[in-house]
Design an enzyme around this catalytic site. Structure first.
Site, PDB file in Angstrom:
ATOM      1  N   SER A  59       0.812  -1.220   0.000  1.00 31.80           N
ATOM      2  CA  SER A  59       0.000   0.000   0.000  1.00 31.80           C
ATOM      3  C   SER A  59       0.846   1.270   0.000  1.00 31.80           C
ATOM      4  O   SER A  59       0.293   2.371  -0.030  1.00 31.80           O
ATOM      5  CB  SER A  59      -0.912   0.014   1.227  1.00 31.80           C
ATOM      6  OG  SER A  59      -0.155   0.118   2.414  1.00 31.80           O
ATOM      7  N   THR A  69      -2.421   2.742   3.774  1.00 30.41           N
ATOM      8  CA  THR A  69      -1.636   3.975   3.712  1.00 30.41           C
ATOM      9  C   THR A  69      -0.820   3.952   4.986  1.00 30.41           C
ATOM     10  O   THR A  69      -1.221   3.306   5.947  1.00 30.41           O
ATOM     11  CB  THR A  69      -2.607   5.187   3.749  1.00 30.41           C
ATOM     12  OG1 THR A  69      -3.375   5.207   2.562  1.00 30.41           O
ATOM     13  CG2 THR A  69      -1.906   6.509   3.936  1.00 30.41           C
ATOM     14  N   THR A  71       1.403   6.826   0.519  1.00 33.85           N
ATOM     15  CA  THR A  71       0.574   5.724   0.015  1.00 33.85           C
ATOM     16  C   THR A  71       0.779   5.511  -1.478  1.00 33.85           C
ATOM     17  O   THR A  71       1.191   6.436  -2.204  1.00 33.85           O
ATOM     18  CB  THR A  71      -0.928   6.026   0.272  1.00 33.85           C
ATOM     19  OG1 THR A  71      -1.711   4.879  -0.027  1.00 33.85           O
ATOM     20  CG2 THR A  71      -1.427   7.176  -0.589  1.00 33.85           C
ATOM     21  N   ARG A 109      -5.534   9.379 -10.441  1.00 33.22           N
ATOM     22  CA  ARG A 109      -6.396   9.547  -9.258  1.00 33.22           C
ATOM     23  C   ARG A 109      -5.545   9.926  -8.027  1.00 33.22           C
ATOM     24  O   ARG A 109      -4.518   9.338  -7.756  1.00 33.22           O
ATOM     25  CB  ARG A 109      -7.133   8.240  -9.001  1.00 33.22           C
ATOM     26  CG  ARG A 109      -7.990   8.223  -7.725  1.00 33.22           C
ATOM     27  CD  ARG A 109      -7.249   7.619  -6.556  1.00 33.22           C
ATOM     28  NE  ARG A 109      -8.102   7.449  -5.385  1.00 33.22           N
ATOM     29  CZ  ARG A 109      -7.651   7.125  -4.182  1.00 33.22           C
ATOM     30  NH1 ARG A 109      -6.362   6.944  -3.978  1.00 33.22           N
ATOM     31  NH2 ARG A 109      -8.473   6.991  -3.152  1.00 33.22           N
ATOM     32  N   THR A 141      -6.316   6.736   7.190  1.00 32.91           N
ATOM     33  CA  THR A 141      -6.137   5.672   6.207  1.00 32.91           C
ATOM     34  C   THR A 141      -7.523   5.190   5.802  1.00 32.91           C
ATOM     35  O   THR A 141      -8.482   5.349   6.545  1.00 32.91           O
ATOM     36  CB  THR A 141      -5.317   4.488   6.750  1.00 32.91           C
ATOM     37  OG1 THR A 141      -6.055   3.857   7.790  1.00 32.91           O
ATOM     38  CG2 THR A 141      -3.972   4.922   7.290  1.00 32.91           C
ATOM     39  N   GLY A 142      -7.597   4.583   4.628  1.00 32.81           N
ATOM     40  CA  GLY A 142      -8.895   4.122   4.144  1.00 32.81           C
ATOM     41  C   GLY A 142      -9.274   4.861   2.877  1.00 32.81           C
ATOM     42  O   GLY A 142      -8.421   5.470   2.222  1.00 32.81           O
TER      43      GLY A 142
HETATM   44  N1  GLY Z   1      -6.154   6.720   1.900  1.00 36.79           N
HETATM   45  C1  GLY Z   1      -5.415   6.460   0.746  1.00 36.79           C
HETATM   46  C2  GLY Z   1      -6.101   6.650  -0.515  1.00 36.79           C
HETATM   47  O1  GLY Z   1      -7.325   6.654  -0.570  1.00 36.79           O
HETATM   48  O2  GLY Z   1      -5.428   6.792  -1.509  1.00 36.79           O
END
Ligand code: GLY
Length: 308
Positions: free
Chosen positions: A45, A169, A187, A197, A220-221
């Site tokens: 990640s 992340t 991340t 993105r 994170t998430g």
């Molecule tokens: N939290 C990391 C992402 O959505 O890229």
């Protein structure tokens, strides 16, 4: 003095604490803590070994924020450099800007002397090929479907989401001997994301925020939710209003969970207040973070408040 991190920061937290113990700043500590995570190919990640976008390119996002001055630096969709956290710090220190993306970020990394590096490991490439090239049905040859899908990325990205791949992340937050806070986030973002993105990690206020007066927070998430809810900033503002770090994370998380989102998955917030009190919340039971202070030989694993 204290360092707190998401659980995948275990490979770097000792280094972050060593920096603090040697008199380094919170900013130095979060950078030092994140670098080993970025180099760990087993962490899919973050950094080297991160899972790629739909085209098989590893695009990295990172940001760093100094709570002393609220100076910040960020890079997004950076290809070819293993330490986006350090490039983000250079953006903060060497440019009159906060945020660089894509080719401009890569150009800046090269100008600053960062070495170029292959980020796509064999394991990450295999995972990408398995996910993106799988046939839709027995009648449809996988490779043909792959080529068709690559012409319609905007449709394919919705079905490429893999709930078994956590949207992880790494977060590091530190409080130094001078009472200053800093936050770093790094991340590779959403696995199989649409090229270009950006998630919340490089967006100041979304995935990362630090202010010596009130506290620091990181997420994170699913980054799209943290961007929509300005979650790291909101968490710090809840601390400003007098909530303890655990409760501030829970309040900000409740606001995230109120969003309508068909892709919603695990979501975590970790925070640290100016007195050194940590806190965290998650929408998953049994989620944890880690904390470590100078003098401790191992990080302590701490539960996050479960919010559902
Ligand atoms: N939290 C990391 C992402 O959505 O890229």
């Amino acid at each position: 003095m204290l360092v707190v991190a998401s659980s995948n920061g275990r490979v770097g937290i000792g280094e972050a604490v060593r920096v603090l113990a040697a008199g380094g700043s919170a900013l130095d500590a979060v950078e030092a803590g994140i670098q080993p995570v970025e180099l760990d190919p087993a962490d899919h990640s973050v950094g080297v070994g991160g899972l790629p976008n739909m085209l098989g390119q590893v695009e990295l996002d990172a940001s760093i924020m100094d709570g002393r001055t609220r100076a910040a630096g960020a890079v997004g969709a950076l290809q070819g450099y293993a330490h986006p956290i350090s490039v983000a710090r250079k953006v903060m220190e060497a440019l009159p800007h906060v945020f660089l993306v894509g080719d401009g970020a890569a150009r800046f990394a090269a100008d600053m002397g960062f070495p170029q590096q292959e980020l796509l490991t064999a394991a990450a490439r295999d995972a990408w090929e398995r996910r993106l090239r799988q046939p839709a049905s027995d009648a449809e040859p996988g490779l043909q479907r792959y080529y068709d899908a690559m012409r319609r990325l905007h449709e394919r990205v919705k079905t490429a989401v893999d709930p078994t791949v956590p949207n992880e992340t790494v977060n590091f937050l530190a409080l130094d001997a001078g009472g200053h806070l800093a936050t770093g986030v790094s991340t590779s973002g959403w696995a199989w994301k649409y090229p270009g993105r950006l998630g919340d990690s490089p967006v100041i206020g979304a995935g990362n925020y630090a202010d010596d007066r009130y506290g620091a927070a990181a997420c994170t998430g699913r980054g799209e939710l943290a961007i929509r809810a300005c979650t790291a900033f909101a968490t710090v503002m809840h601390m400003r209003a007098g909530l303890a770090p655990d409760d501030a994370c829970a309040a900000a998380l409740q606001d995230v969970l109120a969003l309508d989102d068909q892709y919603a998955g695990p979501f975590n917030i970790v925070a640290l207040d100016p007195t050194g009190r940590p806190g965290a919340a998650s929408n998953r039971p049994d989620s944890t973070y880690i904390a470590m202070a100078p003098g401790q030989s191992e990080p302590v694993t701490c539960p996050r408040l479960y919010v559902h």
